[in-house]
Design a protein around this motif. Structure first.
Motif, PDB file in Angstrom:
ATOM      1  N   LEU A 105     -14.363 -28.403 -12.680  1.00 44.92           N
ATOM      2  CA  LEU A 105     -13.916 -27.295 -13.519  1.00 44.92           C
ATOM      3  C   LEU A 105     -14.748 -27.138 -14.791  1.00 44.92           C
ATOM      4  CD1 LEU A 105     -11.620 -25.210 -13.874  1.00 44.92           C
ATOM      5  CD2 LEU A 105     -10.410 -26.969 -15.158  1.00 44.92           C
ATOM      6  N   PHE A 106     -15.416 -28.234 -15.219  1.00 41.58           N
ATOM      7  CA  PHE A 106     -16.068 -28.179 -16.512  1.00 41.58           C
ATOM      8  C   PHE A 106     -17.336 -27.333 -16.503  1.00 41.58           C
ATOM      9  CE2 PHE A 106     -13.223 -31.695 -16.869  1.00 41.58           C
ATOM     10  CZ  PHE A 106     -12.656 -31.436 -18.085  1.00 41.58           C
ATOM     11  N   ILE A 107     -17.855 -26.986 -15.319  1.00 34.52           N
ATOM     12  CA  ILE A 107     -18.992 -26.050 -15.273  1.00 34.52           C
ATOM     13  C   ILE A 107     -18.540 -24.640 -15.679  1.00 34.52           C
ATOM     14  CG2 ILE A 107     -20.655 -24.952 -13.719  1.00 34.52           C
ATOM     15  CD1 ILE A 107     -21.519 -27.722 -14.519  1.00 34.52           C
ATOM     16  N   PRO A 108     -17.517 -24.047 -15.022  1.00 37.03           N
ATOM     17  CA  PRO A 108     -17.057 -22.736 -15.513  1.00 37.03           C
ATOM     18  C   PRO A 108     -16.585 -22.760 -16.959  1.00 37.03           C
ATOM     19  CG  PRO A 108     -15.738 -23.465 -13.624  1.00 37.03           C
ATOM     20  CD  PRO A 108     -16.866 -24.403 -13.749  1.00 37.03           C
ATOM     21  N   LEU A 109     -16.097 -23.928 -17.410  1.00 36.52           N
ATOM     22  CA  LEU A 109     -15.592 -23.997 -18.793  1.00 36.52           C
ATOM     23  C   LEU A 109     -16.711 -23.938 -19.829  1.00 36.52           C
ATOM     24  CD1 LEU A 109     -12.613 -26.510 -18.801  1.00 36.52           C
ATOM     25  CD2 LEU A 109     -12.588 -24.101 -19.367  1.00 36.52           C
ATOM     26  N   ILE A 110     -17.965 -24.029 -19.385  1.00 34.15           N
ATOM     27  CA  ILE A 110     -19.072 -23.886 -20.343  1.00 34.15           C
ATOM     28  C   ILE A 110     -19.001 -22.522 -21.031  1.00 34.15           C
ATOM     29  CG2 ILE A 110     -21.609 -23.802 -20.576  1.00 34.15           C
ATOM     30  CD1 ILE A 110     -21.843 -25.752 -18.333  1.00 34.15           C
ATOM     31  N   VAL A 111     -18.401 -21.534 -20.352  1.00 32.68           N
ATOM     32  CA  VAL A 111     -18.257 -20.186 -20.942  1.00 32.68           C
ATOM     33  C   VAL A 111     -17.623 -20.264 -22.328  1.00 32.68           C
ATOM     34  CG1 VAL A 111     -17.165 -17.943 -20.676  1.00 32.68           C
ATOM     35  CG2 VAL A 111     -18.048 -19.134 -18.680  1.00 32.68           C
ATOM     36  N   VAL A 112     -16.617 -21.098 -22.460  1.00 34.55           N
ATOM     37  CA  VAL A 112     -15.904 -21.153 -23.741  1.00 34.55           C
ATOM     38  C   VAL A 112     -16.337 -22.369 -24.574  1.00 34.55           C
ATOM     39  CG1 VAL A 112     -13.895 -19.812 -23.136  1.00 34.55           C
ATOM     40  CG2 VAL A 112     -13.976 -22.217 -22.512  1.00 34.55           C
ATOM     41  N   ASN A 113     -17.478 -22.968 -24.227  1.00 32.38           N
ATOM     42  CA  ASN A 113     -17.991 -24.082 -25.015  1.00 32.38           C
ATOM     43  C   ASN A 113     -18.396 -23.573 -26.400  1.00 32.38           C
ATOM     44  OD1 ASN A 113     -19.673 -26.074 -26.148  1.00 32.38           O
ATOM     45  ND2 ASN A 113     -20.086 -26.892 -24.113  1.00 32.38           N
ATOM     46  N   CYS A 114     -17.819 -24.184 -27.445  1.00 33.13           N
ATOM     47  CA  CYS A 114     -18.044 -23.609 -28.766  1.00 33.13           C
ATOM     48  C   CYS A 114     -19.429 -23.923 -29.308  1.00 33.13           C
ATOM     49  CB  CYS A 114     -16.968 -24.038 -29.751  1.00 33.13           C
ATOM     50  SG  CYS A 114     -16.642 -25.761 -29.736  1.00 33.13           S
ATOM     51  N   VAL A 115     -20.169 -24.857 -28.686  1.00 37.46           N
ATOM     52  CA  VAL A 115     -21.559 -25.051 -29.106  1.00 37.46           C
ATOM     53  C   VAL A 115     -22.333 -23.767 -28.834  1.00 37.46           C
ATOM     54  CG1 VAL A 115     -23.672 -26.318 -28.698  1.00 37.46           C
ATOM     55  CG2 VAL A 115     -21.519 -27.522 -28.649  1.00 37.46           C
ATOM     56  N   VAL A 130     -22.423 -12.277 -21.816  1.00 44.46           N
ATOM     57  CA  VAL A 130     -23.768 -12.818 -21.571  1.00 44.46           C
ATOM     58  C   VAL A 130     -23.679 -14.275 -21.128  1.00 44.46           C
ATOM     59  CG1 VAL A 130     -25.934 -13.455 -22.684  1.00 44.46           C
ATOM     60  CG2 VAL A 130     -24.886 -11.244 -23.179  1.00 44.46           C
ATOM     61  N   ILE A 131     -22.871 -15.069 -21.875  1.00 42.00           N
ATOM     62  CA  ILE A 131     -22.757 -16.501 -21.553  1.00 42.00           C
ATOM     63  C   ILE A 131     -22.175 -16.667 -20.146  1.00 42.00           C
ATOM     64  CG2 ILE A 131     -21.645 -18.660 -22.204  1.00 42.00           C
ATOM     65  CD1 ILE A 131     -21.649 -17.543 -25.129  1.00 42.00           C
ATOM     66  N   SER A 143     -28.755 -17.874 -23.009  1.00 45.58           N
ATOM     67  CA  SER A 143     -27.878 -16.963 -23.749  1.00 45.58           C
ATOM     68  C   SER A 143     -28.437 -16.711 -25.154  1.00 45.58           C
ATOM     69  CB  SER A 143     -26.456 -17.510 -23.819  1.00 45.58           C
ATOM     70  OG  SER A 143     -26.432 -18.698 -24.544  1.00 45.58           O
ATOM     71  N   ASN A 144     -29.023 -17.747 -25.776  1.00 46.92           N
ATOM     72  CA  ASN A 144     -29.645 -17.549 -27.088  1.00 46.92           C
ATOM     73  C   ASN A 144     -30.730 -16.477 -27.019  1.00 46.92           C
ATOM     74  OD1 ASN A 144     -28.248 -19.166 -28.808  1.00 46.92           O
ATOM     75  ND2 ASN A 144     -29.906 -20.623 -29.183  1.00 46.92           N
ATOM     76  N   PHE A 194     -24.699 -16.298 -17.338  1.00 49.70           N
ATOM     77  CA  PHE A 194     -25.570 -17.456 -17.083  1.00 49.70           C
ATOM     78  C   PHE A 194     -24.801 -18.630 -16.506  1.00 49.70           C
ATOM     79  CE2 PHE A 194     -28.257 -15.126 -20.098  1.00 49.70           C
ATOM     80  CZ  PHE A 194     -29.368 -15.016 -19.275  1.00 49.70           C
ATOM     81  N   VAL A 195     -23.518 -18.766 -16.899  1.00 53.43           N
ATOM     82  CA  VAL A 195     -22.726 -19.850 -16.315  1.00 53.43           C
ATOM     83  C   VAL A 195     -22.544 -19.600 -14.825  1.00 53.43           C
ATOM     84  CG1 VAL A 195     -20.460 -20.935 -16.287  1.00 53.43           C
ATOM     85  CG2 VAL A 195     -21.580 -20.483 -18.447  1.00 53.43           C
ATOM     86  N   THR A 196     -22.337 -18.328 -14.438  1.00 50.97           N
ATOM     87  CA  THR A 196     -22.200 -18.015 -13.014  1.00 50.97           C
ATOM     88  C   THR A 196     -23.489 -18.345 -12.269  1.00 50.97           C
ATOM     89  OG1 THR A 196     -20.802 -16.203 -13.732  1.00 50.97           O
ATOM     90  CG2 THR A 196     -21.431 -16.230 -11.424  1.00 50.97           C
ATOM     91  N   VAL A 197     -24.624 -17.960 -12.864  1.00 49.00           N
ATOM     92  CA  VAL A 197     -25.917 -18.285 -12.257  1.00 49.00           C
ATOM     93  C   VAL A 197     -26.022 -19.798 -12.048  1.00 49.00           C
ATOM     94  CG1 VAL A 197     -28.396 -18.343 -12.674  1.00 49.00           C
ATOM     95  CG2 VAL A 197     -27.092 -16.286 -13.230  1.00 49.00           C
ATOM     96  N   LEU A 198     -25.699 -20.543 -13.123  1.00 50.82           N
ATOM     97  CA  LEU A 198     -25.791 -22.003 -13.076  1.00 50.82           C
ATOM     98  C   LEU A 198     -24.888 -22.583 -12.004  1.00 50.82           C
ATOM     99  CD1 LEU A 198     -26.667 -24.679 -14.697  1.00 50.82           C
ATOM    100  CD2 LEU A 198     -24.384 -24.499 -15.653  1.00 50.82           C
ATOM    101  N   GLN A 199     -23.646 -22.082 -11.956  1.00 47.97           N
ATOM    102  CA  GLN A 199     -22.693 -22.659 -11.016  1.00 47.97           C
ATOM    103  C   GLN A 199     -23.131 -22.419  -9.573  1.00 47.97           C
ATOM    104  OE1 GLN A 199     -18.723 -21.110 -11.180  1.00 47.97           O
ATOM    105  NE2 GLN A 199     -17.851 -22.963 -10.292  1.00 47.97           N
ATOM    106  N   LEU A 200     -23.616 -21.202  -9.296  1.00 49.97           N
ATOM    107  CA  LEU A 200     -24.062 -20.904  -7.932  1.00 49.97           C
ATOM    108  C   LEU A 200     -25.281 -21.754  -7.574  1.00 49.97           C
ATOM    109  CD1 LEU A 200     -23.533 -17.048  -7.822  1.00 49.97           C
ATOM    110  CD2 LEU A 200     -22.139 -18.833  -6.770  1.00 49.97           C
ATOM    111  N   MET A 201     -26.178 -21.967  -8.555  1.00 50.46           N
ATOM    112  CA  MET A 201     -27.352 -22.803  -8.281  1.00 50.46           C
ATOM    113  C   MET A 201     -26.944 -24.245  -8.007  1.00 50.46           C
ATOM    114  SD  MET A 201     -30.594 -21.516 -10.513  1.00 50.46           S
ATOM    115  CE  MET A 201     -30.230 -22.601 -11.833  1.00 50.46           C
ATOM    116  N   LEU A 202     -26.008 -24.757  -8.819  1.00 47.57           N
ATOM    117  CA  LEU A 202     -25.559 -26.139  -8.609  1.00 47.57           C
ATOM    118  C   LEU A 202     -24.906 -26.288  -7.238  1.00 47.57           C
ATOM    119  CD1 LEU A 202     -24.033 -27.371 -11.995  1.00 47.57           C
ATOM    120  CD2 LEU A 202     -26.133 -28.106 -10.903  1.00 47.57           C
ATOM    121  N   LYS A 203     -24.090 -25.301  -6.882  1.00 44.97           N
ATOM    122  CA  LYS A 203     -23.410 -25.368  -5.587  1.00 44.97           C
ATOM    123  C   LYS A 203     -24.428 -25.387  -4.447  1.00 44.97           C
ATOM    124  CE  LYS A 203     -18.903 -23.222  -6.374  1.00 44.97           C
ATOM    125  NZ  LYS A 203     -18.178 -24.487  -6.581  1.00 44.97           N
ATOM    126  N   ALA A 204     -25.530 -24.648  -4.636  1.00 47.22           N
ATOM    127  CA  ALA A 204     -26.518 -24.553  -3.567  1.00 47.22           C
ATOM    128  C   ALA A 204     -27.413 -25.779  -3.495  1.00 47.22           C
ATOM    129  CB  ALA A 204     -27.366 -23.301  -3.770  1.00 47.22           C
TER     130      ALA A 204
END
Lengths: 337, 195
Positions: free
Chosen positions: B100-110, B75-76, B52-53, B79-89
């Protein structure tokens, strides 16, 4: 040399009140309950209480000396001994020594010294230790030895406490379960018949605790506001529940079971963690009483006293803020629209 | 090259998101019940952060100021969707334990914080290195917290049993243990940094 001249504002009145006097006063008031526990639990009670007191004093000394690097240690002011004794009172008499040591470390290390020592801790250290152990070691912390096994320690026979019976009655919705409860005199004296687990070391004998409480009030170490408001609230609230639905235990049994008396007289009245004004103390006491019954009847744990006190400890600064006494001669500020 | 190394060191030490900036506390406290969970959460966040950076530093001149936050979030979230689908696969076990904490990366304030304060002001290459530095710092914080909690709570580290589980203090696996452990770690880090 410079330290010998004390410069302070008037009035220069001299009182005999001191931290030591109050701490050792409370320890003295706990002695009847301690003696009764020796009579009922014997070896187990002695081992648990001694370990707890020794460990608390040691951790207090070690932390002030080596981590905070203060020159004056506060070991002798009695507060660590009192924390250790109260922590021991909150444990079952068959608890292994290594768990007691962890409890003492959490009580003194996390509950007290991380905040800067006596006077700065927001929570009652002994209760922090107990709550930590109860959550961390639920199996060992909820096995209650039967009384009268004077020579046994960790291998004592155990049984269900009155509080467990009350919980069972609510869960099953069957009021006849409550018939198994011992009568009020038995609960006041703590000499449970065979088959009953007696509870923690300190809470067993209501009479000894009330005796200690009277001594504290007589010596003006505590005022009546906190204990009386807690006990009265529990009595009224659980009485209403009992009348509305008989699956809730009768109010006398609620008052005499578990750590209610121990908590109301000795733990909730801790100077550091309770409100300063009488009005604040009444709010604090009533809230502890309500929370205790709520947790006992509808919570996951059979006993709610320690959690209720810890929750209200967290609210103490807020209560203090809302219950500021009026300054002498102060004109109340006009309320703005 | 020195400049990029400095950016990484800055993210790891001076602006460590867990111990200094205290950002992203929700996943920090919630997912660190074991060392492996902490490590995988840290790496997952690092992946999203770097990607995302990079994209946001490209978009920085094209985004209208009024809608920049929604654009970043979009944008974030991609990439979180990409990540989640990859992890699931490929890593379904980690996906199940982080839940749940994978989709919650979207709102991660870091991640949003770095997009705002770094990627939207710097070039693509610098932004990638910032993502690596902050991501490593976050991974380090979460793994350290996970190691401490797993060791104290269940007597093992990365699943290697060091003492029997019955001697572990259950509190450290539960939420209050996360707060206590984090508090002590921050205190120790502050002591080392000399704050």
């Amino acid at each position: 040399m410079a330290n010998k001249l004390v410069v302070s504002l008037s009035p220069h009145a001299h009182g005999t009140d001191s931290v030591e006097r109050n701490m050792y006063g409370v320890i003295l008031a706990l002695l009847p309950a301690l003696i009764v526990s020796f009579c009922y639990f014997g070896l187990g009670s002695a081992v648990v209480c001694l370990t707890s007191v020794a460990a608390c004093v040691f951790f207090e000394w070690a932390i002030t000396r080596f981590i905070l690097k203060r020159e004056k240690t506060t070991v002798l002011d009695g507060s660590a001994i009192l924390t250790g004794l109260l922590l021991g009172f909150n444990l079952p008499s068959n608890l292994p020594i290594w768990i007691i040591l962890i409890g003492a470390l959490v009580a003194i290390g996390v509950g007290k010294m991380t905040f800067g020592g006596l006077g700065n801790n927001p929570f009652n250290p002994a209760l922090v230790g107990r709550a930590f152990l109860l959550v961390s070691f639920p199996a060992q912390m909820t096995s209650w030895p039967l009384i009268g096994q004077l020579g046994t320690y960790t291998d004592a026979n155990t049984g269900a406490t009155p509080l467990a019976i009350m919980k069972e009655a609510i869960k099953s919705g069957d009021a006849s379960v409550l018939d198994k409860l011992p009568d009020a005199t038995t609960m006041l004296l703590g000499n449970y018949s065979n088959g009953f687990g007696a509870g923690t070391i300190g809470e067993i004998c209501g009479l000894a605790l009330i005796l200690g409480g009277c001594y504290l009030i007589w010596k003006k170490i505590i005022t009546w506001h906190i204990p009386v408001s807690i006990l009265l609230t529990v009595f009224v609230f659980s009485g209403c529940l009992h009348l509305a639905n008989p699956i809730y235990a009768n109010p006398i049994a609620e008052l005499l079971s578990g750590g209610l008396l121990l908590g109301a007289i000795f733990m909730a009245t801790d100077y550091v963690t309770s409100p300063m004004t009488h009005k604040g103390q009444l709010i604090y006491g009533v809230s502890i009483g309500l929370l205790t019954i709520v947790i006992r009847n509808w919570g996951a744990y059979p006993e709610g006293m320690s959690f209720a006190i810890l929750i209200m400890n967290a609210f103490t600064p807020l209560i203090n803020n809302y219950c500021k006494p009026k300054r002498f001669g102060e004109v109340p500020a006009k309320t703005k629209k | 090259m020195k400049k990029y190394l400095d950016i990484i060191v800055n993210g790891f030490v001076k602006e460590n998101p867990t111990f200094v900036l205290m950002l992203g506390m929700c996943p920090t406290l919630a997912t660190t019940t074991s060392a492996i969970n902490g490590l995988s959460m840290g790496l997952a966040t690092m992946f999203v952060l770097i990607c995302s950076n990079l994209v946001i530093s490209f978009l920085k001149n094209l985004t209208p100021d009024k809608v920049h936050i929604p654009v970043y979030i979009a944008v974030i979230a991609t990439f979180v969707t990409v990540l989640q689908l990859m992890l699931k696969a490929y890593l379904p076990e980690i996906d199940a334990s982080l839940g749940l904490f994978i989709p919650l990366i979207v709102v991660n304030c870091v991640i949003l914080g770095r997009a705002e304060s770094f990627a939207s002001k710097n070039g693509p290459l610098a932004s990638i290195f910032d993502g690596i530095g902050i991501g490593l710092g976050f991974t380090f914080g979460l793994t350290l917290l996970g190691i401490c909690r797993e060791f104290l709570g269940s007597g093992s580290v990365f699943g290697v049993i060091l003492f029997p589980e019955s001697y572990g203090a259950l509190m450290f696996i539960l939420p209050p243990g996360a707060f206590i452990t984090l508090g002590f770690l921050v205190a120790i880090v502050n002591k080392i940094r000399g704050v």
